[in-house]
Write a protein that holds these residues in place. Structure first.
Motif, mmCIF file in Angstrom:
data_model
loop_
_atom_site.group_PDB
_atom_site.id
_atom_site.type_symbol
_atom_site.label_atom_id
_atom_site.label_comp_id
_atom_site.label_asym_id
_atom_site.label_seq_id
_atom_site.Cartn_x
_atom_site.Cartn_y
_atom_site.Cartn_z
ATOM 1 N N ASP A 102 -4.391 11.701 -5.919
ATOM 2 C CA ASP A 102 -4.873 12.109 -7.245
ATOM 3 C C ASP A 102 -3.880 11.767 -8.340
ATOM 4 O OD1 ASP A 102 -7.241 13.060 -6.464
ATOM 5 O OD2 ASP A 102 -6.552 15.136 -6.133
ATOM 6 N N ASN A 103 -2.661 11.406 -7.955
ATOM 7 C CA ASN A 103 -1.608 11.142 -8.937
ATOM 8 C C ASN A 103 -2.003 9.950 -9.814
ATOM 9 O OD1 ASN A 103 0.734 9.535 -9.870
ATOM 10 N ND2 ASN A 103 1.853 11.341 -9.132
ATOM 11 N N PRO A 104 -2.125 10.173 -11.167
ATOM 12 C CA PRO A 104 -2.656 9.114 -12.046
ATOM 13 C C PRO A 104 -1.797 7.856 -12.037
ATOM 14 C CG PRO A 104 -2.388 11.183 -13.245
ATOM 15 C CD PRO A 104 -1.838 11.412 -11.870
ATOM 16 N N GLU A 105 -0.489 8.040 -12.020
ATOM 17 C CA GLU A 105 0.388 6.864 -12.073
ATOM 18 C C GLU A 105 0.213 6.000 -10.817
ATOM 19 O OE1 GLU A 105 5.048 5.967 -12.905
ATOM 20 O OE2 GLU A 105 4.297 8.019 -13.133
ATOM 21 N N ARG A 106 0.229 6.678 -9.667
ATOM 22 C CA ARG A 106 0.078 5.929 -8.411
ATOM 23 C C ARG A 106 -1.328 5.326 -8.321
ATOM 24 N NH1 ARG A 106 3.360 10.078 -5.987
ATOM 25 N NH2 ARG A 106 1.491 11.183 -5.362
ATOM 26 N N ARG A 107 -2.315 6.073 -8.820
ATOM 27 C CA ARG A 107 -3.691 5.558 -8.796
ATOM 28 C C ARG A 107 -3.803 4.298 -9.660
ATOM 29 N NH1 ARG A 107 -7.902 8.109 -6.622
ATOM 30 N NH2 ARG A 107 -9.340 7.076 -8.021
ATOM 31 N N HIS A 108 -3.066 4.301 -10.798
ATOM 32 C CA HIS A 108 -3.086 3.141 -11.677
ATOM 33 C C HIS A 108 -2.514 1.911 -10.953
ATOM 34 C CE1 HIS A 108 -2.879 0.693 -15.234
ATOM 35 N NE2 HIS A 108 -1.570 0.492 -15.020
ATOM 36 N N LEU A 109 -1.374 2.149 -10.292
ATOM 37 C CA LEU A 109 -0.737 1.041 -9.561
ATOM 38 C C LEU A 109 -1.640 0.547 -8.422
ATOM 39 C CD1 LEU A 109 2.936 2.348 -9.418
ATOM 40 C CD2 LEU A 109 2.084 0.394 -10.715
ATOM 41 N N LEU A 110 -2.222 1.555 -7.729
ATOM 42 C CA LEU A 110 -3.125 1.172 -6.629
ATOM 43 C C LEU A 110 -4.330 0.395 -7.159
ATOM 44 C CD1 LEU A 110 -3.078 4.406 -4.440
ATOM 45 C CD2 LEU A 110 -2.366 2.119 -3.726
ATOM 46 N N GLY A 111 -4.797 0.803 -8.340
ATOM 47 C CA GLY A 111 -5.935 0.103 -8.971
ATOM 48 C C GLY A 111 -5.586 -1.354 -9.225
ATOM 49 N N MET A 112 -4.350 -1.586 -9.732
ATOM 50 C CA MET A 112 -3.910 -2.959 -9.987
ATOM 51 C C MET A 112 -3.872 -3.763 -8.683
ATOM 52 S SD MET A 112 -1.032 -2.305 -12.860
ATOM 53 C CE MET A 112 0.107 -3.448 -12.223
ATOM 54 N N ARG B 65 -7.228 -1.458 13.809
ATOM 55 C CA ARG B 65 -7.699 -0.289 14.580
ATOM 56 C C ARG B 65 -7.446 0.981 13.789
ATOM 57 N NH1 ARG B 65 -5.661 -2.107 19.766
ATOM 58 N NH2 ARG B 65 -3.874 -0.728 19.548
ATOM 59 N N GLU B 66 -6.245 1.044 13.253
ATOM 60 C CA GLU B 66 -5.852 2.254 12.541
ATOM 61 C C GLU B 66 -6.686 2.433 11.273
ATOM 62 O OE1 GLU B 66 -1.589 2.496 12.078
ATOM 63 O OE2 GLU B 66 -1.926 3.956 10.456
ATOM 64 N N THR C 128 -7.579 -11.172 7.872
ATOM 65 C CA THR C 128 -7.143 -10.045 8.710
ATOM 66 C C THR C 128 -6.131 -9.156 7.980
ATOM 67 O OG1 THR C 128 -7.585 -11.403 10.608
ATOM 68 C CG2 THR C 128 -6.274 -9.443 11.009
ATOM 69 N N PRO C 129 -5.003 -9.725 7.463
ATOM 70 C CA PRO C 129 -4.106 -8.827 6.718
ATOM 71 C C PRO C 129 -4.764 -8.244 5.471
ATOM 72 C CG PRO C 129 -3.363 -11.119 6.586
ATOM 73 C CD PRO C 129 -4.458 -11.077 7.587
ATOM 74 N N MET C 130 -5.686 -9.027 4.875
ATOM 75 C CA MET C 130 -6.322 -8.489 3.664
ATOM 76 C C MET C 130 -7.188 -7.282 3.970
ATOM 77 S SD MET C 130 -7.333 -11.456 1.096
ATOM 78 C CE MET C 130 -8.200 -10.284 0.125
ATOM 79 N N THR C 131 -7.868 -7.353 5.150
ATOM 80 C CA THR C 131 -8.673 -6.202 5.567
ATOM 81 C C THR C 131 -7.787 -4.969 5.563
ATOM 82 O OG1 THR C 131 -9.973 -7.592 6.991
ATOM 83 C CG2 THR C 131 -10.047 -5.260 7.469
ATOM 84 N N VAL C 132 -6.576 -5.208 6.096
ATOM 85 C CA VAL C 132 -5.673 -4.078 6.223
ATOM 86 C C VAL C 132 -5.274 -3.559 4.849
ATOM 87 C CG1 VAL C 132 -3.453 -3.320 7.124
ATOM 88 C CG2 VAL C 132 -4.829 -4.951 8.417
ATOM 89 N N PHE C 133 -4.769 -4.455 3.979
ATOM 90 C CA PHE C 133 -4.258 -3.850 2.742
ATOM 91 C C PHE C 133 -5.354 -3.421 1.773
ATOM 92 C CE2 PHE C 133 -4.387 -7.393 -0.155
ATOM 93 C CZ PHE C 133 -3.845 -8.516 0.457
ATOM 94 N N MET C 134 -6.540 -4.054 1.846
ATOM 95 C CA MET C 134 -7.619 -3.588 0.969
ATOM 96 C C MET C 134 -8.111 -2.216 1.415
ATOM 97 S SD MET C 134 -9.787 -6.971 0.018
ATOM 98 C CE MET C 134 -10.871 -6.209 -1.167
ATOM 99 N N ALA C 135 -8.249 -2.098 2.745
ATOM 100 C CA ALA C 135 -8.703 -0.807 3.256
ATOM 101 C C ALA C 135 -7.637 0.258 3.012
ATOM 102 C CB ALA C 135 -9.009 -0.926 4.738
ATOM 103 N N ALA C 136 -6.339 -0.142 3.139
ATOM 104 C CA ALA C 136 -5.253 0.810 2.907
ATOM 105 C C ALA C 136 -5.269 1.285 1.459
ATOM 106 C CB ALA C 136 -3.919 0.149 3.248
ATOM 107 N N ILE C 137 -5.436 0.322 0.539
ATOM 108 C CA ILE C 137 -5.488 0.688 -0.887
ATOM 109 C C ILE C 137 -6.663 1.628 -1.127
ATOM 110 C CG2 ILE C 137 -5.959 -0.225 -3.202
ATOM 111 C CD1 ILE C 137 -4.555 -2.845 -2.229
#
Ligand code: ADP
Length: 700
Positions: free
Chosen positions: A359-369, A586-587, A342-351
């Motif tokens: 579009d920010n490359p640095e944030r995208r890199h971190l999000l990718g990790m 839900r969100e 359940t929490p994973m659904t949330v953070f995977m979907a959030a990521i």
């Protein structure tokens, strides 16, 4: 008694042939007179009227005098219950009383003048001959008696056991023998009865079972030692039914002795008997006692199986406890996976959504990790769940037609990027005679191939990884070979075990949990196949498995899904209701749906979902399973039962954290059209929605 002339029979007959009628008649008359004389003599001997006996033979005449003083003894001998006889030295019977004739089952005439030796059983003749010889021996004093037990032969052919006593007798010139024969039949019979009784008693004393003999009234007349111990006292003379009650184990009905007494037999009937509140578990056998087809009683044996029964019950309890523990373990793992998913659904979907927005490359890199780590974590949870399911034999395999080459191709595509990054060649060799469409479980086959190819890519720094498929009799053989680091020979056995890796330091170098091969082996075996490995350190490895995948025809494949252009409904006009009690999910789902321009209505319970559905006209309901007040299945059942009146069908897609097949089947049976497992993948969600008739229009 005379035999005048002592002629042979043949001579006499030839003499008669020469005679004329008159002479013949005279001869017959003389024979008749002699016969009368002989009969008189015989009856005189029997009655004791004779004083002397003359025996004539070819060798002359012998006279035996019977003194007048012997008369009373002769009367005594005739009346006594033993057989008595006087024998000449060659065992010819000179005198014999009628009791001996009775014993031999014949008449006195048949005995007198004939050897007594011919009247004993053949086996006893030498014993008797030796006995008679001994008593006649000169060294033996007159009157000295000898005895032996032997069997006399009766005229009917059967034998009589007797005690044969003899002593020598002075017959004037020669010695004779006086014989007394005592019938032992009765005594032997009694001895046999006593011996049989003793045998029965000792059997009853030593028998390991409780043995009870009842008379025809059901009263106990014999009981073994075990029976006395079982019932705590001697049951003799007590009615059997009062010893109990013996309750039949499976029916609880009391066993009654009247059943075997009326002819019924029992074999291995389980009964329970209680003494001082202590239960005895017994195996009962009972049979009527039939003598000449008449029931004279019955025999009951009771074998104490209390310990065996206790052992059985303990085993069953232990088995039930083990099953319960296993069930609890599976439940725990399922719950744990639900809680983590359940929490994973949330953070995977959030990521996922952030990656979409940012579009920010640095944030995208971190999000990718973060995304990569989340995927690894989900892989680990799935692996642990798979291992527990395989161990509990709770993996359900599909048996559906699928395109084998497409399955292998799709699986390999997943490794395109990692192999390109390492400059590895990724090859496939599928033999032409491998069927195109086969029956089996494509997801589980894919899972095994992903594990093996994933390892091959991971442990191969350079060279190639090749997947080959070829038929092997009834089976298809899959081989995944690589030119990687190889596996030391002594580790080859270990790597298929849970959590085993060639070297723990590899964990750091290569990562991994050591579960992939254990899962692969379990799945291959569940699919009816075998997996093995050949490897050489520094040269590479080949993992081979063969499974039975039957050929299927093209018609069995489901029609291909239509492309987006076929949608019957304008995508933006699709009306969706989302029933989910977890606000974050839900969100997230709302955010996911927004990408397609859909803006769902949301509710937090099954009851609200039902109410909303009644008020409005929804195309699709995304229905969580676990919700307060009314769960997703109950809400679906209610909707399905009411919508028949409405005439419009709503597509219901279930959302669950439980990946069990039974749950999926339960959902579909309640009327859901599709079921998705959390953590939700956006692609899966859209595919499920696109699959609804309400969106794409009913398939023709
Ligand atoms: P994991 O890869 O997650 O550690 P596996 O059960 O898939 O777990 O593999 C167990 C171990 O077997 C690996 O850690 C590795 O040591 C060894 N192994 C598996 N496949 C290969 C391969 N193709 N080449 C070399 N070693 C391998």
């Amino acid at each position: 008694m005379r035999n005048p002339g002592g002629k042979s029979k043949r001579k006499q007959v030839s003499d008669w042939m020469k005679m004329n009628n008159r002479e013949l008649l005279a001869e017959i008359e003389e024979l008749r007179i002699r016969l009368e004389e002989a009969e008189e003599a015989l009856s005189a001997i029997r009655s004791g009227e004779v004083d002397a006996l003359v025996v004539s033979s070819g060798e002359g005449e012998k006279i035996f005098t019977l003194e007048g003083a012997d008369q009373p003894y002769r009367v005594l001998v005739e009346t006594m219950s033993e057989g008595a006889a006087t024998l000449s030295a060659d065992s010819t019977v000179l005198y014999c009383n009628s009791r001996l004739a009775d014993l031999l089952g014949t008449s006195l005439d048949e005995i007198l003048g004939k050897p007594l030796l011919s009247r004993v059983a053949a086996a006893n003749a030498p014993v008797l001959a030796a006995l008679l010889e001994r008593s006649l021996d000169e060294s033996c004093r007159l009157g000295e008696s000898f005895r032996t037990e032997l069997a006399l032969l009766r005229e009917t052919g059967d034998s009589v056991p007797v005690l044969f006593s003899c002593c020598s007798l002075d017959l004037g010139e020669t010695r004779g023998i006086s014989v007394i024969v005592t019938d032992l039949s009765e005594q032997k019979r009694n001895e046999e009865i006593v011996a049989a009784g003793t045998l029965a008693s000792s059997i009853l004393e030593q028998a390991g079972e409780a043995i009870i003999v009842c008379d025809e009234t059901g009263r106990v007349i014999r009981a073994s030692r075990q029976a006395r111990e079982l019932f705590g006292a001697s049951p003799i003379l007590r009615p059997f039914d009062e010893l109990g009650p013996l309750q039949e184990f499976h029916t609880d009905l009391p066993f009654s002795i009247s059943a075997p007494l009326s002819g019924q037999s029992f074999q291995g009937l389980e009964v329970v008997f209680r003494r001082h509140d202590r239960p005895f578990h017994l195996l009962l056998n009972a049979r009527p006692l039939l003598i000449r087809r008449k029931i004279l009683g019955c025999v009951v044996t009771l074998i104490d199986i209390t310990d065996r029964q206790r052992g059985k019950e303990a085993l069953e309890e232990a088995k039930a406890a083990a099953e319960e523990a296993n069930r609890a373990k599976s439940e725990f793992l399922a719950n744990m996976s639900h809680e983590i998913r359940t929490p994973m659904t949330v953070f995977m979907a959030a990521i996922d959504h952030l990656l979409y927005l940012d579009d920010n490359p640095e944030r995208r890199h971190l999000l990718g990790m973060a995304d990569q780590s989340a995927r690894r974590l989900r892989g680990l949870i799935d692996d642990i769940l798979d291992v527990s399911r395989i161990e509990a034999r709770r993996v359900e395999l599909e048996d559906e037609p699928f395109e084998l080459r497409a399955c292998v191709r799709e699986m390999l595509q997943m490794f395109d990027i990692p192999s390109r990054e390492k400059d590895l060649r990724l090859e496939t060799e599928i033999a032409p005679d491998v069927p195109h469409i086969v029956l089996g479980d494509p997801k589980r086959l894919g899972q095994v191939l992903i594990n093996l190819v994933g390892n091959a890519v991971k442990f191969t720094p350079e060279g190639e990884v090749c997947v080959s498929v070829q038929p092997r009799g009834e089976l298809l053989e899959f081989a995944v070979s690589d030119t990687g680091i190889g596996i030391p020979e002594e580790k080859l056995e270990l790597i298929f075990q849970n959590f085993r890796q060639v070297d723990s330091s590899f964990t750091r170098r290569f990562g991994g949990t050591g579960l992939g091969l254990a899962i692969s082996k379990g799945l291959v075996e569940l699919m009816g196949g075998n997996i093995s490995v050949k490897s050489r350190e520094g040269e590479g490895s080949v993992f081979t498995f063969d499974i039975p995948l039957k050929r299927a025809d093209k018609k069995s494949l489901e029609p291909l899904e239509s492309s987006g252009e076929d949608f019957g409904k304008e995508l933006s006009s699709v009306r969706i209701l989302l029933a989910e009690d977890e606000p974050m999910i839900r969100e997230l789902v709302t955010t996911m749906l927004a990408r397609r321009g859909w803006h769902p209505e949301t509710v937090g319970t099954g009851r609200e979902a039902l109410e909303k559905w009644e008020e409005d006209d929804f195309d699709i309901i995304l229905m969580d399973l676990q919700m307060p007040l009314m769960n997703g299945i109950e809400a679906t059942l209610a909707i399905r039962s009411r919508e028949s009146k409405r005439g419009k069908r709503t597509c219901i897609i279930g959302l669950t954290a439980h990946a069990h097949r039974e749950i999926r089947e339960e959902c579909l049976a309640s009327g859901m059209d599709e079921v998705l497992t959390k953590p939700l993948q956006m692609d899966d969600l859209f595919t499920a929605i696109d699959g609804c008739d309400q969106v794409r229009g009913p398939s023709s």
